[in-house]
Design an enzyme around this catalytic site. Structure first.
Site, PDB file in Angstrom:
ATOM      1  CB  THR A 114      -0.716   0.117   1.355  1.00  0.00           C
ATOM      2  OG1 THR A 114      -1.611  -1.630   1.312  1.00  0.00           O
ATOM      3  CG2 THR A 114      -1.776   0.981   1.619  1.00  0.00           C
ATOM      4  CG  HIS A 120       1.645  -9.674   3.300  1.00  0.00           C
ATOM      5  ND1 HIS A 120      -0.217  -9.878   3.296  1.00  0.00           N
ATOM      6  CD2 HIS A 120       1.421  -8.620   2.559  1.00  0.00           C
ATOM      7  CE1 HIS A 120      -0.600  -8.881   2.932  1.00  0.00           C
ATOM      8  NE2 HIS A 120       0.025  -8.263   2.291  1.00  0.00           N
ATOM      9  CB  CYS A 165      -9.409  -4.530   1.405  1.00  0.00           C
ATOM     10  SG  CYS A 165      -8.289  -5.121   1.187  1.00  0.00           S
TER      11      CYS A 165
HETATM   12  C1  PLP Z   1      -2.419  -6.645  -1.269  1.00  0.00           C
HETATM   13  C2  PLP Z   1      -2.025  -5.902  -2.300  1.00  0.00           C
HETATM   14  C3  PLP Z   1      -1.793  -4.500  -2.389  1.00  0.00           C
HETATM   15  C4  PLP Z   1      -1.269  -4.061  -0.823  1.00  0.00           C
HETATM   16  O1  PLP Z   1      -0.264  -4.408  -0.245  1.00  0.00           O
HETATM   17  P1  PLP Z   1      -0.201  -4.657   1.645  1.00  0.00           P
HETATM   18  O2  PLP Z   1       1.677  -4.708   1.923  1.00  0.00           O
HETATM   19  O3  PLP Z   1      -0.981  -5.476   2.028  1.00  0.00           O
HETATM   20  O4  PLP Z   1      -0.427  -2.954   1.808  1.00  0.00           O
HETATM   21  C5  PLP Z   1      -1.161  -3.731  -3.238  1.00  0.00           C
HETATM   22  N1  PLP Z   1      -2.394  -4.393  -4.097  1.00  0.00           N
HETATM   23  C6  PLP Z   1      -2.239  -5.704  -4.657  1.00  0.00           C
HETATM   24  C7  PLP Z   1      -2.443  -5.897  -6.274  1.00  0.00           C
HETATM   25  C8  PLP Z   1      -2.682  -6.455  -3.493  1.00  0.00           C
HETATM   26  O5  PLP Z   1      -2.724  -7.959  -3.802  1.00  0.00           O
END
Ligand code: PLP
Length: 384
Positions: free
Chosen positions: A73, A202, A324
């Site tokens: 993010t 992650h 989400c």
């Molecule tokens: C999970 C995800 C994010 C956000 O990543 P985080 O490390 O959880 O903040 C952004 N873009 C996509 C396509 C994702 O799948």
């Protein structure tokens, strides 16, 4: 019951034991601040730089072009706001798609309040962006194009290389959110023609709370945080050393495991074939241009949330829409953008595979799902 079959790898992944092991010493004996000049500090600094090299190698970048952040993010925010604020005098127009992750969409919406103009491109029924639409949307004021590499809900892989070429020819900065593709399919920043690329540990068997942004040499961003000179002033704040070390290890392993990830196609297709046997079931997303681990379905007349809860009772962890948006009853913006009616979007099921899944897992899900769908339809006022 705790789910024993995990099929939600696109929400998050377990930390690989080798990654956890690599991280441990940096919580305990190797606790030095990477900015410190003495041995303990230098040891931490060295570990960060080794991790940076691993992440760079995963995407064919140079080490100096990789900047660590606190999440995928944050990487998206830095790429988009950083470009917007830096180029304000050049123009105020941004092009993105209607199916981006909220980290991109809501960042763009925020920029709209500040006077930026954003074009949200539509997608086809399969979730594909049309390159001509990108080209037609470009104006003299366009400063950024941000198109995700693969979608987190439906798995559709976009023609990023072609869109990147277009951006390059027009001299427009090009960002791609590659959080779902890093470690799943081969990535090369030069082949993809990207200037900025977001990743998150992650989603690839690394720890939560650490991400990276690739910034091509010569591309300048306005940092979002101000403080010390960490990450060459791009992201101040004492580095998350264990997290970064874990990300580095995860990137190293991801390179080795790419063939395994690609082999998930076999399980995925077996899952798709088995589940589409159910009456009034459909595949969301593109048949072939999709992530090797993603299967997303919709079943007429039922609610995805009920399906998830019953699957959980039967030991299967899955999701509907995206993690989400599952807290709200709004249909997923991605499924809506495909042209699905709210009642169609509500009956969606996302199964995303990973390293722990086997053919037995697939067979089990294929065996229990018809009963679950049938039972829910019996209770549904919508069913005939
Ligand atoms: C999970 C995800 C994010 C956000 O990543 P985080 O490390 O959880 O903040 C952004 N873009 C996509 C396509 C994702 O799948």
């Amino acid at each position: 019951m705790v789910s024993s079959i995990y099929m939600d790898y696109s929400s998050t992944t377990p930390v690989d034991p080798a990654v956890a092991e690599a991280m441990y010493p940096f919580f305990s004996e190797k606790y030095g601040n990477p900015s410190s000049l003495y041995t303990k500090g230098r040891e931490a600094k060295k570990a960060i730089e080794e991790a940076r090299q691993e992440v760079a190698d995963l995407i064919g970048a140079r080490k100096e072009e990789v900047f660590f952040t606190g999440s995928g993010t944050e990487s998206d925010n830095l790429a988009i706001k950083g470009t917007a604020y830096k180029n304000r005098k050049k123009g105020n127009h941004i092009i993105t798609s209607s199916i981006e992750h909220h980290a991109v969409l809501n960042t763009c919406k925020f920029l709209e309040i500040q006077g930026f103009d954003v074009t949200y491109l539509p997608v086809s029924r399969e979730g594909l962006i049309n390159q001509d639409d990108v080209e037609n949307a470009i104006t003299g004021k366009t400063i950024l194009i941000s198109i995700m590499h693969a979608n987190n809900e439906i798995g559709t892989i976009q023609p990023v290389r072609e869109i990147g070429k277009l951006a390059k020819d027009m001299g427009i900065t090009f960002h791609s959110d590659a959080v779902q593709t890093a470690g799943k399919i081969p990535l090369n920043v030069d082949e993809l023609n990207v200037d900025l690329l977001s990743m998150s540990a992650h989603k690839m068997y690394g720890p939560k709370g650490v991400g990276a942004l690739y910034i091509r040499k010569g591309i300048h961003l306005e940092p979002l945080l101000h403080g010390g000179g960490h990450e060459r002033n791009m992201r101040p704040g004492t580095e998350n050393v264990p997290g970064i070390v874990g990300f580095g290890k995860a990137a190293e392993l991801a390179k080795k495991h790419l063939p395994d990830e690609e082999k998930l196609v076999i399980l995925r297709d077996s899952l798709i074939k088995g589940i589409l046997e159910i009456e009034d079931s459909y595949l969301n997303g593109h048949a072939t241009k999709r992530l090797p681990n993603n299967a997303n379905f919709r079943f007429s007349f039922i609610e995805g949330e009920s399906m998830i809860l019953i699957l959980d009772m039967k030991g299967v962890a899955a999701s509907t829409g995206s993690a989400c948006s599952s807290a709200s009853l709004e249909p997923s913006h991605v499924l809506s953008a495909l042209g699905l009616k709210p009642e169609e979007a509500h009956g969606s099921l996302r199964l995303t595979l990973g390293i722990g899944n086997t053919q037995e897992d697939v067979d089990y899900v294929v065996s229990v799902l018809p009963g679950i769908v049938g039972k829910l339809r019996m209770m549904s006022p919508l069913a005939r």
